[in-house]
Design a protein around this motif. Structure first.
Motif, PDB file in Angstrom:
ATOM      1  N   ASN A 291      33.833  31.481  47.675  1.00 51.42           N
ATOM      2  CA  ASN A 291      33.182  30.382  46.950  1.00 51.42           C
ATOM      3  C   ASN A 291      31.687  30.642  46.861  1.00 51.42           C
ATOM      4  O   ASN A 291      31.070  31.105  47.825  1.00 51.42           O
TER       5      ASN A 291
ATOM      6  N   SER B  93      27.293  31.010  40.540  1.00 52.33           N
ATOM      7  CA  SER B  93      27.203  32.206  39.709  1.00 52.33           C
ATOM      8  C   SER B  93      25.987  33.030  40.091  1.00 52.33           C
ATOM      9  O   SER B  93      24.891  32.500  40.250  1.00 52.33           O
TER      10      SER B  93
ATOM     11  N   ASP C 146      38.851  39.199  35.253  1.00 53.14           N
ATOM     12  CA  ASP C 146      37.954  38.088  34.943  1.00 53.14           C
ATOM     13  C   ASP C 146      38.741  37.030  34.189  1.00 53.14           C
ATOM     14  O   ASP C 146      38.973  37.145  32.989  1.00 53.14           O
TER      15      ASP C 146
ATOM     16  N   SER D  77      37.995  34.172  33.225  1.00 54.56           N
ATOM     17  CA  SER D  77      37.275  33.402  32.211  1.00 54.56           C
ATOM     18  C   SER D  77      37.019  34.207  30.950  1.00 54.56           C
ATOM     19  O   SER D  77      36.641  33.641  29.917  1.00 54.56           O
TER      20      SER D  77
ATOM     21  N   ASP E 168      38.543  37.075  39.620  1.00 57.28           N
ATOM     22  CA  ASP E 168      37.264  36.387  39.478  1.00 57.28           C
ATOM     23  C   ASP E 168      37.423  35.140  38.617  1.00 57.28           C
ATOM     24  O   ASP E 168      38.170  35.143  37.638  1.00 57.28           O
ATOM     25  N   GLU E 169      36.704  34.074  38.971  1.00 58.98           N
ATOM     26  CA  GLU E 169      36.796  32.782  38.279  1.00 58.98           C
ATOM     27  C   GLU E 169      38.253  32.309  38.206  1.00 58.98           C
ATOM     28  O   GLU E 169      38.761  31.947  37.149  1.00 58.98           O
TER      29      GLU E 169
ATOM     30  N   GLU F 201      39.636  29.225  36.297  1.00 60.17           N
ATOM     31  CA  GLU F 201      39.862  29.221  34.852  1.00 60.17           C
ATOM     32  C   GLU F 201      41.279  29.633  34.477  1.00 60.17           C
ATOM     33  O   GLU F 201      41.630  29.636  33.292  1.00 60.17           O
TER      34      GLU F 201
ATOM     35  N   THR G 238      35.481  31.897  42.933  1.00 60.81           N
ATOM     36  CA  THR G 238      35.247  30.804  41.996  1.00 60.81           C
ATOM     37  C   THR G 238      33.901  30.159  42.268  1.00 60.81           C
ATOM     38  O   THR G 238      33.405  30.191  43.408  1.00 60.81           O
ATOM     39  N   ASN G 239      33.305  29.601  41.227  1.00 58.81           N
ATOM     40  CA  ASN G 239      32.103  28.785  41.411  1.00 58.81           C
ATOM     41  C   ASN G 239      32.407  27.311  41.187  1.00 58.81           C
ATOM     42  O   ASN G 239      31.503  26.486  41.095  1.00 58.81           O
ATOM     43  N   ARG G 240      33.701  26.991  41.098  1.00 63.16           N
ATOM     44  CA  ARG G 240      34.122  25.615  40.872  1.00 63.16           C
ATOM     45  C   ARG G 240      34.694  25.017  42.168  1.00 63.16           C
ATOM     46  O   ARG G 240      35.066  25.739  43.097  1.00 63.16           O
TER      47      ARG G 240
END
Length: 456
Positions: free
Chosen positions: A174, A177, A204, A206, A248-249, A252, A289-291
């Motif tokens: 975590n 970005s 990726d 996203s 990654d991500e 999404e 993730t950045n969410r």
């Protein structure tokens, strides 16, 4: 058009930025260009005058011309002129076909710019030496080829990577970005035995359109859909067999593929699009993730069972604004990297480094790296100063003003930063007056030597 050699020669002499001064064999001036007068600042007409009279009248401190006439060889001297300019004067003898001296041609080169560059290089070396001393006083930094940190939380996280790499447990990274989630994922792979058996495959989530995500991730059999290759195509997860798949991500990933990814995690098998026979796979998953996945679970946009499957070993990377100690070492690391890449020799002045320290870095490490590269490419001198920084970074160091009472009972508005700096300066000067040396002064002020050195 008729070519006139004499006119061409005179035009060439006038266009030269260095001073040109020509005498006969006795030292009497025959001609000079405008640059000679500009550099030397001699206030009188020198044409027809002997160079020795210029020395007698204290218009020049020495003469290369006289030395050339005496020895008949090329001579260079550093001379100070009435303009205050220090110049390198090189006298060149001119001989006729019989070897007899007929002229002396002197080139006068202004050393001011050269001396400025020399001083900047000296200051740059001094700053580099100071920065190295600061780093020594801070204590050892954790450094690999790709990661340089000093923040205790980051050090602790990096220390745990070899143990994380030895396992096959799923990792969920975590972080905002730009904090370096991809670098940490690759380090986990490098610390594992999978680095010698399989590949590190980045997916990726996203960047791949949802309509293509399934076939790209899991592959497809021949003829599975219109436009599919006859022989089929392996997916990205096929390529990660015996290695590491970096998702990654992951936040999404569409819901319908979350179900299929959960099946891979549970059964270790992959079913290609259009296929009927699952393929056994040995894949280690590292996701990032950045969410806020827990919030997404509550909202129903991320599967709860998949979240718990992924979150076996959570790794949190704090943003750069929460680990200020890393800004200094990362900046120097990037500076060294890009100076080598672009064959430059640069240093940050302390005021510019302070601006970087105070900026919030919303783009985190990636933004810092980009800024340092830009500064290295665009810098025109050996020093990177506050004025060279992007405007938003300079503005971050400007603090709102504070109203304080003056001795005349009026209210005077001064910047808060200036007030703090002035107070610090007074106390540091007073401490130095009492203690004389760095160690006792730092102890008296209650700070370490490195902090005192940086403030000085």
């Amino acid at each position: 058009m008729i070519w006139n050699p004499e006119m061409t020669f005179r035009a060439m002499i006038r266009s030269i930025s260095d001073g040109i001064y020509i005498t006969d064999s006795q030292g009497d001036c025959l001609a000079h260009n405008e640059a000679f007068l500009h550099i030397t600042g001699i206030p009188i007409n020198v044409v027809g005058r002997n160079v020795s009279t210029l020395i007698d009248d204290n218009l020049i401190s020495d003469s290369a011309t006289i030395e050339v006439i005496r020895c008949g060889k090329r001579v260079s001297k550093v001379i100070i002129f009435p303009s205050g300019c220090e110049a390198l004067v090189t006298g060149n003898p001119v001989f006729d076909k019989d070897g007899k001296l007929i002229n002396v041609v002197c080139e006068v080169r202004d050393l001011s710019e050269l001396n400025t560059l020399k001083d900047e290089l000296k200051r740059s070396k001094q700053l580099n030496k100071q920065y190295r001393e600061i780093l020594k006083n801070y204590g050892p930094a954790v450094s690999t080829e790709v990661v340089t940190v000093r923040d205790p939380k980051m050090q602790s996280m990096l220390d745990a990577l070899p143990r994380i790499g030895d396992s096959d447990a799923t990792v969920l990274i975590n972080g905002e970005s730009g904090v370096g989630k991809g670098l940490i994922a690759s380090l986990i792979h490098e610390h594992s035995s999978r680095s010698t058996k399989g590949k590190f495959i980045k997916v990726d989530c996203s960047a791949i359109p949802s309509s293509l995500m399934e076939s790209e991730l899991f592959g497809y059999e021949g003829g599975a859909f219109t436009g599919a290759k006859r022989e089929g195509k392996p997916g990205l997860l096929d390529q990660a067999n015996h290695g590491t798949a970096f998702m990654d991500e992951i936040g999404e990933l569409p819901l319908f593929l979350q179900v299929k990814l959960l099946s891979v995690l549970q059964d270790h098998k992959i079913l290609r699009v259009g296929g009927t026979t699952p393929r056994l796979m040995d894949i280690r998953f590292v996701c990032a993730t950045n969410r806020d996945l827990e919030k997404m679970v509550d909202e129903g946009t991320f599967r709860k069972d998949l979240y718990y499957r992924l979150n076996v070993i959570p790794v949190g990377i704090p943003p750069l604004r929460e680990r200020k100690e890393d800004i200094f070492v990362l900046t120097l690391s990037f500076l060294d990297k890009f100076c080598k890449k672009y064959h430059r020799n640069l240093s940050f002045v302390p005021e510019a480094m302070d601006c970087l320290y105070e900026y919030s870095w919303p783009g985190n490490v990636r933004e810092l790296e980009n800024v340092v590269e830009r500064l290295v490419v665009l810098s025109q001198t050996g020093l990177i100063e506050k004025a060279d920084l992007p405007e938003k970074i300079r503005q971050a160091s400007e603090v709102v003003v504070l109203t304080v009472p003056s001795s005349e009972n009026n209210r005077k508005v001064i910047p808060l930063k200036a007030a703090v700096a002035a107070t610090e300066r007074q106390w540091i000067e007073r401490a130095f007056q009492q203690n004389k040396q760095l160690g006792p002064t730092a102890q008296a002020l209650g700070i370490d030597i490195s902090t005192l050195l940086r403030k000085c």
